[in-house]
Design an enzyme around this catalytic site. Sequence first.
Site, PDB file in Angstrom:
ATOM      1  N   ASP A   1       8.532   0.980   3.109  1.00  0.00           N
ATOM      2  CA  ASP A   1       7.155   0.590   3.403  1.00  0.00           C
ATOM      3  C   ASP A   1       6.749   1.317   4.687  1.00  0.00           C
ATOM      4  O   ASP A   1       7.601   1.894   5.383  1.00  0.00           O
ATOM      5  CB  ASP A   1       7.091  -0.922   3.570  1.00  0.00           C
ATOM      6  CG  ASP A   1       5.722  -1.402   4.001  1.00  0.00           C
ATOM      7  OD1 ASP A   1       4.731  -0.995   3.385  1.00  0.00           O
ATOM      8  OD2 ASP A   1       5.660  -2.180   4.972  1.00  0.00           O
TER       9      ASP A   1
ATOM     10  N   ASP B   1       3.455   0.340   7.168  1.00  0.00           N
ATOM     11  CA  ASP B   1       2.983  -0.583   8.206  1.00  0.00           C
ATOM     12  C   ASP B   1       3.969  -1.725   8.408  1.00  0.00           C
ATOM     13  O   ASP B   1       4.367  -2.389   7.449  1.00  0.00           O
ATOM     14  CB  ASP B   1       1.630  -1.181   7.787  1.00  0.00           C
ATOM     15  CG  ASP B   1       0.480  -0.202   7.962  1.00  0.00           C
ATOM     16  OD1 ASP B   1       0.160   0.125   9.111  1.00  0.00           O
ATOM     17  OD2 ASP B   1      -0.088   0.228   6.946  1.00  0.00           O
TER      18      ASP B   1
ATOM     19  N   ASP C   1       8.490  -5.388   5.168  1.00  0.00           N
ATOM     20  CA  ASP C   1       8.256  -6.465   6.136  1.00  0.00           C
ATOM     21  C   ASP C   1       7.345  -7.559   5.606  1.00  0.00           C
ATOM     22  O   ASP C   1       7.247  -8.624   6.204  1.00  0.00           O
ATOM     23  CB  ASP C   1       7.648  -5.910   7.430  1.00  0.00           C
ATOM     24  CG  ASP C   1       6.197  -5.484   7.231  1.00  0.00           C
ATOM     25  OD1 ASP C   1       5.929  -4.723   6.278  1.00  0.00           O
ATOM     26  OD2 ASP C   1       5.343  -5.907   8.013  1.00  0.00           O
TER      27      ASP C   1
END
Length: 227
Positions: free
Chosen positions: A10, A12, A167
């Site tokens: 991922d 961000d 996240d």
Amino acid sequence: MQDKFSLLFDLDGTLANTDEHHFGAFQVLLGERGRSISIETYQSRIMGATNDVIMREFFPDVPEHLHPALADRKEALFRASVTHMEPAAGALKIFEWARSRGVGIAVVTNAPRANAELMLNGLGLADRIDTLVIGDELPRGKPDPLPYLTGLERLGASAERALAFEDSLSGIRAASAAGIYTFGMRTALPTQTLLDAGANDVIDDFTAASLWRMLDDVAQGAVSMRV
């Protein structure tokens, strides 16, 4: 012939901590309409979601044909706020590890392409990845597994010989649903929340000992990650 090992990241909150910039951009956008959200709401309902989902939920009174303009405004606010990018601890090390061993790298994100390219260039990682998968450019973004399945396909990889790093709740659900061993990044959400979403392990950053033990096993013996 065995599939090559691959890493799928991922962007961000995983390769760089940008949550404060996104949260701030949403606060400005909502503030223009006399609204606001808490950081908890951002983390549980916005972080990692696609813009079309976010706009439908937080601007139900705005006609849907105007949602893309709202999303564009928010992303422009985000990009204007990003003046310096720092990669997450250990990120450059794991990218070097991958490059030295011919390990494929994909970045899989729900961020718009303009954001993703800005961030990857700012982090100095744009020329170190093999493919960039943009959720909004697919029929379905995260939490659907399609973005991760697309990343695996483009890399010529299999879920059994890959690791994912996420996240957000939507990202973890997407990666785990694709059958990939998934590390939850403890950037914003607590350990148990990440595990409950489907993470196989939870780490603070890319310096974690459990991650490097696994990578050492990969380098020595071509392990398969079955989840």
